[in-house]
Each structure stands twice: as C-alpha cells, then as structure tokens.
Design an enzyme around this catalytic site. Structure first.
Site, PDB file in Angstrom:
ATOM      1  N   GLU A 136     -66.566  59.515 -47.976  1.00 43.42           N
ATOM      2  CA  GLU A 136     -68.004  59.187 -47.925  1.00 43.42           C
ATOM      3  C   GLU A 136     -68.557  58.866 -49.318  1.00 43.42           C
ATOM      4  O   GLU A 136     -69.698  59.182 -49.647  1.00 43.42           O
ATOM      5  CB  GLU A 136     -68.768  60.379 -47.313  1.00 43.42           C
ATOM      6  CG  GLU A 136     -69.887  59.957 -46.380  1.00 43.42           C
ATOM      7  CD  GLU A 136     -69.403  59.679 -44.959  1.00 43.42           C
ATOM      8  OE1 GLU A 136     -68.181  59.794 -44.703  1.00 43.42           O
ATOM      9  OE2 GLU A 136     -70.244  59.330 -44.119  1.00 43.42           O
ATOM     10  N   GLU A 147     -67.262  60.999 -58.036  1.00 47.07           N
ATOM     11  CA  GLU A 147     -67.651  60.215 -59.224  1.00 47.07           C
ATOM     12  C   GLU A 147     -68.780  59.258 -58.828  1.00 47.07           C
ATOM     13  O   GLU A 147     -69.758  59.075 -59.570  1.00 47.07           O
ATOM     14  CB  GLU A 147     -66.452  59.430 -59.775  1.00 47.07           C
ATOM     15  CG  GLU A 147     -65.355  60.289 -60.404  1.00 47.07           C
ATOM     16  CD  GLU A 147     -64.570  61.112 -59.383  1.00 47.07           C
ATOM     17  OE1 GLU A 147     -64.303  60.603 -58.274  1.00 47.07           O
ATOM     18  OE2 GLU A 147     -64.235  62.277 -59.687  1.00 47.07           O
ATOM     19  N   TRP A 196     -58.159  53.303 -44.030  1.00 45.93           N
ATOM     20  CA  TRP A 196     -58.588  54.707 -43.991  1.00 45.93           C
ATOM     21  C   TRP A 196     -59.705  54.917 -42.987  1.00 45.93           C
ATOM     22  O   TRP A 196     -60.605  55.728 -43.230  1.00 45.93           O
ATOM     23  CB  TRP A 196     -59.064  55.183 -45.379  1.00 45.93           C
ATOM     24  CG  TRP A 196     -57.969  55.465 -46.334  1.00 45.93           C
ATOM     25  CD1 TRP A 196     -57.743  54.843 -47.520  1.00 45.93           C
ATOM     26  CD2 TRP A 196     -56.937  56.465 -46.209  1.00 45.93           C
ATOM     27  NE1 TRP A 196     -56.643  55.383 -48.139  1.00 45.93           N
ATOM     28  CE2 TRP A 196     -56.136  56.377 -47.354  1.00 45.93           C
ATOM     29  CE3 TRP A 196     -56.625  57.420 -45.234  1.00 45.93           C
ATOM     30  CZ2 TRP A 196     -55.023  57.201 -47.551  1.00 45.93           C
ATOM     31  CZ3 TRP A 196     -55.523  58.243 -45.429  1.00 45.93           C
ATOM     32  CH2 TRP A 196     -54.746  58.128 -46.580  1.00 45.93           C
ATOM     33  N   HIS A 215     -54.845  85.901 -51.518  1.00 44.13           N
ATOM     34  CA  HIS A 215     -53.751  86.170 -50.573  1.00 44.13           C
ATOM     35  C   HIS A 215     -52.384  86.283 -51.253  1.00 44.13           C
ATOM     36  O   HIS A 215     -51.382  86.543 -50.565  1.00 44.13           O
ATOM     37  CB  HIS A 215     -53.677  85.072 -49.504  1.00 44.13           C
ATOM     38  CG  HIS A 215     -54.714  85.203 -48.422  1.00 44.13           C
ATOM     39  ND1 HIS A 215     -56.042  84.914 -48.612  1.00 44.13           N
ATOM     40  CD2 HIS A 215     -54.609  85.595 -47.124  1.00 44.13           C
ATOM     41  CE1 HIS A 215     -56.706  85.110 -47.481  1.00 44.13           C
ATOM     42  NE2 HIS A 215     -55.864  85.529 -46.566  1.00 44.13           N
ATOM     43  N   GLY A 264     -62.557  51.215 -52.136  1.00 41.05           N
ATOM     44  CA  GLY A 264     -63.601  51.836 -51.325  1.00 41.05           C
ATOM     45  C   GLY A 264     -64.863  52.082 -52.127  1.00 41.05           C
ATOM     46  O   GLY A 264     -65.965  52.063 -51.586  1.00 41.05           O
TER      47      GLY A 264
HETATM   48  C1  LIG Z   1     -58.590  60.797 -44.701  1.00 47.83           C
HETATM   49  C2  LIG Z   1     -59.578  59.753 -45.083  1.00 47.83           C
HETATM   50  C3  LIG Z   1     -60.489  59.306 -44.147  1.00 47.83           C
HETATM   51  C4  LIG Z   1     -61.376  58.275 -44.470  1.00 47.83           C
HETATM   52  N1  LIG Z   1     -62.235  57.789 -43.509  1.00 47.83           N
HETATM   53  C5  LIG Z   1     -62.959  56.678 -43.775  1.00 47.83           C
HETATM   54  C6  LIG Z   1     -63.735  56.042 -42.760  1.00 47.83           C
HETATM   55  O1  LIG Z   1     -63.795  56.498 -41.613  1.00 47.83           O
HETATM   56  N2  LIG Z   1     -64.385  54.895 -43.052  1.00 47.83           N
HETATM   57  C7  LIG Z   1     -64.342  54.339 -44.292  1.00 47.83           C
HETATM   58  O2  LIG Z   1     -64.936  53.276 -44.496  1.00 47.83           O
HETATM   59  N3  LIG Z   1     -63.618  54.920 -45.294  1.00 47.83           N
HETATM   60  C8  LIG Z   1     -62.941  56.063 -45.060  1.00 47.83           C
HETATM   61  N4  LIG Z   1     -62.205  56.662 -46.060  1.00 47.83           N
HETATM   62  C9  LIG Z   1     -62.118  55.996 -47.353  1.00 47.83           C
HETATM   63  C10 LIG Z   1     -62.881  56.692 -48.482  1.00 47.83           C
HETATM   64  O3  LIG Z   1     -64.261  56.559 -48.282  1.00 47.83           O
HETATM   65  C11 LIG Z   1     -62.391  56.035 -49.779  1.00 47.83           C
HETATM   66  O4  LIG Z   1     -61.062  56.480 -49.993  1.00 47.83           O
HETATM   67  C12 LIG Z   1     -63.263  56.374 -50.965  1.00 47.83           C
HETATM   68  O5  LIG Z   1     -64.524  55.754 -50.839  1.00 47.83           O
HETATM   69  C13 LIG Z   1     -62.633  55.913 -52.299  1.00 47.83           C
HETATM   70  O6  LIG Z   1     -62.170  54.599 -52.242  1.00 47.83           O
HETATM   71  P1  LIG Z   1     -60.671  54.262 -52.748  1.00 47.83           P
HETATM   72  O7  LIG Z   1     -59.775  55.182 -52.027  1.00 47.83           O
HETATM   73  O8  LIG Z   1     -60.453  52.816 -52.591  1.00 47.83           O
HETATM   74  O9  LIG Z   1     -60.668  54.660 -54.270  1.00 47.83           O
HETATM   75  P2  LIG Z   1     -61.139  53.725 -55.540  1.00 47.83           P
HETATM   76  O10 LIG Z   1     -62.422  53.101 -55.183  1.00 47.83           O
HETATM   77  O11 LIG Z   1     -60.005  52.846 -55.884  1.00 47.83           O
HETATM   78  O12 LIG Z   1     -61.319  54.819 -56.637  1.00 47.83           O
HETATM   79  C14 LIG Z   1     -60.231  55.381 -57.374  1.00 47.83           C
HETATM   80  C15 LIG Z   1     -60.804  56.342 -58.407  1.00 47.83           C
HETATM   81  O13 LIG Z   1     -61.660  55.648 -59.321  1.00 47.83           O
HETATM   82  C16 LIG Z   1     -62.953  56.244 -59.339  1.00 47.83           C
HETATM   83  N5  LIG Z   1     -63.978  55.217 -59.514  1.00 47.83           N
HETATM   84  C17 LIG Z   1     -64.000  53.976 -58.956  1.00 47.83           C
HETATM   85  N6  LIG Z   1     -65.121  53.326 -59.318  1.00 47.83           N
HETATM   86  C18 LIG Z   1     -65.822  54.170 -60.111  1.00 47.83           C
HETATM   87  C19 LIG Z   1     -67.067  54.091 -60.799  1.00 47.83           C
HETATM   88  N7  LIG Z   1     -67.853  53.007 -60.723  1.00 47.83           N
HETATM   89  N8  LIG Z   1     -67.473  55.147 -61.545  1.00 47.83           N
HETATM   90  C20 LIG Z   1     -66.700  56.273 -61.627  1.00 47.83           C
HETATM   91  N9  LIG Z   1     -65.513  56.406 -60.995  1.00 47.83           N
HETATM   92  C21 LIG Z   1     -65.084  55.388 -60.246  1.00 47.83           C
HETATM   93  C22 LIG Z   1     -63.073  56.928 -57.985  1.00 47.83           C
HETATM   94  O14 LIG Z   1     -64.058  57.949 -58.002  1.00 47.83           O
HETATM   95  C23 LIG Z   1     -61.674  57.455 -57.794  1.00 47.83           C
HETATM   96  O15 LIG Z   1     -61.531  58.635 -58.528  1.00 47.83           O
HETATM   97  C24 LIG Z   1     -61.383  57.739 -45.774  1.00 47.83           C
HETATM   98  C25 LIG Z   1     -60.479  58.232 -46.733  1.00 47.83           C
HETATM   99  C26 LIG Z   1     -59.587  59.232 -46.402  1.00 47.83           C
HETATM  100  C27 LIG Z   1     -58.630  59.714 -47.429  1.00 47.83           C
END
Ligand SMILES: Cc1cc2nc3c(=O)[nH]c(=O)nc-3n(C[C@H](O)[C@H](O)[C@H](O)COP(=O)(O)OP(=O)(O)OC[C@H]3O[C@@H](n4cnc5c(N)ncnc54)[C@H](O)[C@@H]3O)c2cc1C
Length: 382
Positions: A362, A366, A153, A337, A128
């Site tokens: 969103e 990071e 997601w 609490h 993401g």
């Molecule tokens: C309940 C829920 C609802 C959601 N709803 C939506 C939605 O409606 N639409 C949508 O499109 N997405 C949605 N998301 C997805 C959300 O936006 C992503 O989970 C988020 O952007 C992170 O992507 P990832 O989970 O693939 O983590 P990754 O991108 O794999 O990241 C893993 C870790 O590595 C860190 N990281 C990765 N790259 C870097 C960098 N360059 N510098 C520093 N740190 C880094 C991240 O900060 C994180 O800590 C939702 C997520 C959840 C949990």
C-alpha cells in the site's frame, strides 16, 4: 467518537470467529500455503466483505473506525484473512463514492455478499512506487477501451471477479497522473493471470501477475464514467487502504504481544518466570507501549476519515508507525520465546514473516514519509 453498540457487537463477533475457528487451525493452511476457502466462505456469511458497502446495496455499512477494528481482529487470527478483504474494501469504497448509479447497482450488492470479490491493480513489474511511470494503458476503440500492459503482486487476483485497474487513458498530458483512470475490469478475453508469486508470508491467499493483451471493456467501465480522474480517485481509496494496512499491522502486533505475555509467565529460568528478569519485562513494556501508540494513531486516522476529513497524512503516519511497530514487536516476541520463537510449532515465526508486508504494501514506508513530509509543508506553507 467510539463505535456504536452494533459495531462493538460486530467486532466481538469477529473476535469470537478468530478465537474459535481461525487461531486453532491457521497453521494447517498457512504452512502449506493452502487457500482458506472455508474461512473465506464464513467471512462472506458473516458480512465481512460488505463492511464498507451502503445498506441500500446490502452492505453492513460500518464506520472506518469499526472497519479498522474488524481488520485488526482478523489479522490477530491470521493476517492473510484481513488481506482478503483489503483491496476488495478499497474498491467498494471507490465505487460507493465515485461510481455511477449503474456501477453501484451492478457491483455493490454482489460485492457486499462476497459473490464478487474485487482487488486493486496498481503495481507494475517496472515499479510500484513510481506510479507516474506506469505503462499499462487503455486506448479508445469503438464503444469502449482496449487495455494492454501488465500488473504484478496483485493480491487475491485468482479469486477476484473485478479489478480496479489504475492505468493511462491519455498519454499526451503532463504530469502523467492527469491522464489516468480507474477502470472496472472483469476477467475475459485478453486478460490472463500469468503467474502466482511465491512469498515469505501472507500465505494461503495469492498474489499474482496479470497480463492485459487488448482486453476490451465498454465505455461505462471507467469509474464514474469520465476518464482521467483516476489518480484522485485512487489516492482517496488509498487513505482507507492505508488505514486497513495499519490495522493489519495492529493485529499482527497484538497477536505477538499476547503470545509473548503468556509465554513470559509460563517459562521459568533461574527459578522465576522470565518476565521477572528486567530485560524481558522491559521488552514487554516497550512492545505494549508501541502497540498502544500504533492503535491510537490508527484510530485517530479512521475517526478523522469518518468525520469527512482528508487523511493522507494521518493514514500515512498510522501505516508507517503501526507497520514498523509490528515488525519490532514480532521480532521481540521471538526474543521472548527464545529458541521456541524460531520453531514452526509456535505462531511467532509466522508473525515475523507476515509483518514486513505492511512495511512494503500500500505504498512503502519510504513513500509514506514522502507523503507525510509533503503534507506537512502543504498544511504549513510560509
Ligand atoms: C504480498 C504483496 C501483495 C501486494 N498486493 C498488491 C495489490 O493487491 N495491488 C497492488 O497494486 N500492489 C500490490 N503489492 C505491491 C506493493 O504495493 C509494491 O510492492 C510497493 O508499492 C513497492 O513497489 P515495488 O515493489 O515496485 O518497489 P520499488 O518501487 O521498486 O521500490 C524499491 C525500494 O525503493 C524505495 N523507493 C522507491 N522510490 C522511492 C522514493 N521516491 N523515495 C524513497 N524511496 C523510494 C522503496 O521504498 C523501496 O524501498 C503487493 C506487494 C506484495 C509484496
């Protein structure tokens, strides 16, 4: 700048809705992960889905500052309800600002009433944060585009009639974002919701995996009618989206703070209300101070956006600070609490499960720091 009298009235209406209807019943829905159809229907009737739609298309057309306050109030009742208007409002904002006249008249009136609910689809199973590495793509076919790939997601997907899909429309350009478009996709042949994902908090509303298998859409499904402008469009939408997420965090933080202040006066130990123990009093003071700082950052970002400025950095700061503050305030509310904070009979355990979403969603915090640092240098070039 402040809100207009009508906007203040709208915020008060939401506060009443939350206090009278949502807070007394939220546990009924949340604990068993039940979709809150009656709350969503009430939100449609009250106009919450049309907050960012222009009046000429039946919307309420409030300022971003008012939208933020309404979001906060909803999240004070239940963060999931604020989440139900999150992606929908971003897509409304995108169509309003970048859509063709046909797209505006086709979608905005129905989105304003909530008859069509929308969501945004960016994240993929492979990542993401690194959106430039996305794989979902649309290729030209006779009269339109054929979309293949998967997204994950995606909030509110099972109840959405419109997906603002960010995908590749030109694989040959570099950097990849120059070949991306936002496509307005309706459910139909070649589109399936493959999975509803179980989650820690943000319950009641669904987050799903989507599969596009040669989903064919017409030419005019590209936002604005011209391909390969989608990255810029979506980055503008995310400014509103990040203010919305900051506001959701404010709502959770405020609810946790309110509960802690009440409990600290009711509960006694060593012959006095616990807030009179300096450690507990200090906790409350720090919680309230963080909450106020988060509110001012969020308000500032919203007001700047309303004055026509770009707010990549300010929305990022608000989202970063408010979400970390909400997490800490929720944890501290559990401390106040004591054992009851860990009980499912109190709301504070829910705030603690809901708060992390605003840290991750969103764009993770990071990624916000990367955005803020990039903007700091861009605005202060030597
Ligand atoms: C309940 C829920 C609802 C959601 N709803 C939506 C939605 O409606 N639409 C949508 O499109 N997405 C949605 N998301 C997805 C959300 O936006 C992503 O989970 C988020 O952007 C992170 O992507 P990832 O989970 O693939 O983590 P990754 O991108 O794999 O990241 C893993 C870790 O590595 C860190 N990281 C990765 N790259 C870097 C960098 N360059 N510098 C520093 N740190 C880094 C991240 O900060 C994180 O800590 C939702 C997520 C959840 C949990």
């Amino acid at each position: 700048m402040g809100l207009s009298a009508d906007e203040e009235q709208m915020v008060a209406l939401v506060a009443d809705f939350v206090d009278d209807r949502v807070r007394p019943r939220v546990r009924e829905f949340e604990q068993d992960d039940i979709y809150p159809a009656e709350f969503i229907d009430a939100m449609k009737e009250l106009g919450f889905f049309g907050m960012l739609a222009p009046a000429e298309f039946g919307g309420v057309d409030v300022s971003t500052a008012c939208f933020a306050r309404v979001t906060e109030e909803l999240a004070r009742g239940w963060m999931s309800l604020a989440g139900a208007i999150g992606g929908h409002s971003v897509i409304t904002y995108l169509i309003r600002n970048f859509g063709t006249d046909e797209q505006k008249s086709k979608y905005l009136p129905k989105m304003a009433t909530g008859e069509i609910r929308a969501t945004m689809a960016l994240t993929e199973p492979g990542g993401g944060s690194d959106l430039q590495a996305m794989r979902t793509n649309a290729t030209r076919v006779d009269g339109g585009w054929s979309i293949s790939g998967s997204k994950t997601w995606i909030s509110n997907a099972a109840h959405s009639g419109l997906f603002g899909l960010l995908c590749i429309t030109d694989r040959d350009v570099s950097p990849a974002h120059k070949g991306m478009s936002v496509i307005l996709v309706e459910p139909g042949d070649g589109f399936t919701i493959s999975k509803k994902l179980p989650k820690l908090g943000y319950r009641g509303v669904e987050a799903c995996e989507l599969v596009f298998d040669s989903r064919v859409v017409p030419d005019d499904a590209i936002l604005g009618g011209e391909p390969n402008l989608g990255w810029g469009h979506m980055m503008r939408g995310l400014e509103v989206g990040r203010i919305q997420v900051a506001s959701r965090a404010l709502g959770v933080g405020q609810a946790a703070l309110n509960d802690a202040i009440r409990y600290a006066q009711e509960r006694e130990s060593f012959g006095k209300p616990i807030w009179k123990h300096q450690s507990v009093g200090n906790l409350l003071a720090d919680m309230a101070t963080k909450q106020q700082a988060a509110r001012l950052l969020t308000q500032d970002a919203a007001e700047r956006l309303d004055s026509g400025k770009r707010v990549d950095m300010e929305a990022g700061m608000a989202k970063l600070f408010a979400s970390e503050a909400a997490m800490q305030i929720a944890l501290d509310a559990i401390r106040v609490h004591g054992g009851y904070g860990y009980s499912r009979e109190y709301d504070v355990e829910r705030y603690f499960r809901d708060a992390p979403l605003m840290i991750v969603g969103e764009g993770t915090n990071e990624i916000q720091r990367n955005v803020i640092a990039g903007q700091l240098v861009a605005r202060n070039k030597i």
